[in-house]
Design an enzyme around this catalytic site. Structure first.
Site, PDB file in Angstrom:
ATOM      1  N   ASP A 195       0.821  -1.214   0.000  1.00 55.75           N
ATOM      2  CA  ASP A 195       0.000   0.000   0.000  1.00 55.75           C
ATOM      3  C   ASP A 195       0.860   1.272   0.000  1.00 55.75           C
ATOM      4  O   ASP A 195       1.959   1.287   0.541  1.00 55.75           O
ATOM      5  CB  ASP A 195      -0.911  -0.016   1.239  1.00 55.75           C
TER       6      ASP A 195
ATOM      7  N   HIS B 197       2.916   3.018  -8.921  1.00 53.67           N
ATOM      8  CA  HIS B 197       2.788   1.566  -9.098  1.00 53.67           C
ATOM      9  C   HIS B 197       4.037   0.997  -9.767  1.00 53.67           C
ATOM     10  O   HIS B 197       4.463  -0.107  -9.461  1.00 53.67           O
ATOM     11  CB  HIS B 197       1.546   1.232  -9.930  1.00 53.67           C
TER      12      HIS B 197
ATOM     13  N   LEU C 185      11.952 -20.039  -4.332  1.00 50.85           N
ATOM     14  CA  LEU C 185      10.996 -19.154  -3.658  1.00 50.85           C
ATOM     15  C   LEU C 185       9.668 -19.250  -4.410  1.00 50.85           C
ATOM     16  O   LEU C 185       9.664 -19.276  -5.644  1.00 50.85           O
ATOM     17  CB  LEU C 185      11.499 -17.707  -3.734  1.00 50.85           C
TER      18      LEU C 185
END
Ligand code: FPP
Length: 246
Positions: free
Chosen positions: A29, A46, A140
Site C-alpha cells: 500500500d 505503481h 521461492l
C-alpha cells in the site's frame, strides 16, 4: 539474486532460523501517496512499487523466506479509474514479458490466486504460461494475488465443495483450506501492510486467522531490504500461542 538463503544461513538477520517466517504476505500500500508526494501520476507510484518487488524478492531469498504472497490487484480495484485499472493490467503484462526469464533463472516459482476469468484472454494466457514454465522451481514461491478477494475466494471454495458432492460431515478446516485458491500452501505467518493503514482489506481473510501483523509507516516503494529485515525482527519477537497457553 543469490542462491537461496537456507534458514541455517541467516546470519545477517541475527535471529534463530526457526523464527524466520516461512510465508510472508504483503499488502503493497501507498504507491499513490508515494507518487503524489513527488508530483508524479499514480501509475508512476505503481511502477516504483513494481521495481521495489525485486528488492523484496532478493531479501526473501537472502533471509530464507520460502513463500511471498503479494496483493497486486483486488476485486475492489476494478472501481478505480479506467486508466489506473488498465495501467495495473499493463504492469502485470510487462512484468511477465520483461522479468519472467530472470525470475525463472533465479528459481522463482510463480503462482496466482484470484479469478483470471475477468482478465483479458491474452494476459490470462501469459499468466498461465508463466505458472507452467516455473512450476518445478523451488527457490521461492511468488504467489501473486490478482483480481483477488478473500470473500470471493471463500464463495468459490464453497461452490467447488458443493460441486464435488461433499457431505456436511466432511466439512473440516483442512477441507475448506484445500479448496481455497491457496490450496495446500501453508497459511501466512506474517502479514505486512505498508503505509500505516491498519486494515486487511479482504486479503487472505481465512488464511490470516493466526498470522502476525506488521504495519510499517513507509509507503510500499520505500519498503526496502532494511525495512523487510525490521519486519522479520519484529516477527521473531512475537510469542505465537495459537490460542493456547505457553
Ligand atoms: C496500493 O496502493 C497498491 C495497489 C492497489 C497495487 C499494487 C501493485 C503493484 C505494486 C504492482 C505490482 C504488480 C504486479 C502485477 C507484480 P494505492 O494505490 O492504494 O496507494 P494509495 O493508498 O497511496 O493511493
Amino acid at each position: 539474486m543469490a542462491k537461496r538463503g537456507r534458514k541455517s544461513e541467516v546470519a545477517t538477520l541475527d535471529i534463530p532460523p526457526e523464527k524466520v517466517p516461512t510465508h510472508v504476505a504483503i499488502i503493497m500500500d501507498g504507491n499513490g501517496r508515494w507518487a503524489k508526494k513527488r508530483g508524479l501520476p499514480r501509475l508512476a507510484g505503481h511502477r516504483a512499487g513494481t521495481e521495489n518487488l525485486r528488492r523484496v524478492l532478493r531479501a526473501c531469498v537472502e533471509f530464507g523466506v520460502e513463500i511471498l504472497t503479494i496483493y497486486a490487484f483486488s476485486t475492489e480495484n476494478w472501481g478505480r479509474p479506467e486508466e489506473e485499472v488498465s495501467g495495473l493490467m499493463n504492469i502485470l503484462r510487462d512484468v511477465i514479458d520483461r522479468e519472467l526469464n530472470e525470475l525463472n533463472k533465479e528459481g522463482v516459482r510463480l503462482q496466482h490466486i484470484g479469478d483470471l476469468s475477468r482478465i483479458d484472454p491474452d494476459l490470462k494466457e501469459k499468466v498461465l504460461k508463466a505458472i507452467d514454465l516455473t512450476k518445478d522451481n523451488d527457490n521461492l514461491i511468488l504467489n501473486v494475488a490478482f483480481n483477488y478477494g478473500g470473500r470471493a475466494e471463500i464463495i468459490h471454495a464453497v461452490q467447488e465443495i458443493v460441486r464435488a458432492g461433499h457431505s456436511p460431515e466432511e466439512i473440516t478446516e483442512e477441507l475448506i483450506s484445500h479448496y481455497l485458491y491457496t490450496g495446500d500452501l501453508p497459511d501466512p505467518d506474517l502479514i505486512v501492510r505498508t503505509s500505516g493503514e491498519l486494515r486487511l482489506s479482504n486479503f487472505l481473510i481465512w488464511q490470516a486467522a493466526y498470522a502476525e501483523y506488521y504495519f510499517p509507516e513507509v509507503y510500499w516503494p520505500d519498503f526496502d531490504r532494511e525495512e523487510f529485515r525490521k519486519a522479520l525482527l519484529h516477527f521473531a519477537d512475537r510469542d505465537r500461542r495459537y490460542g493456547r497457553l505457553k
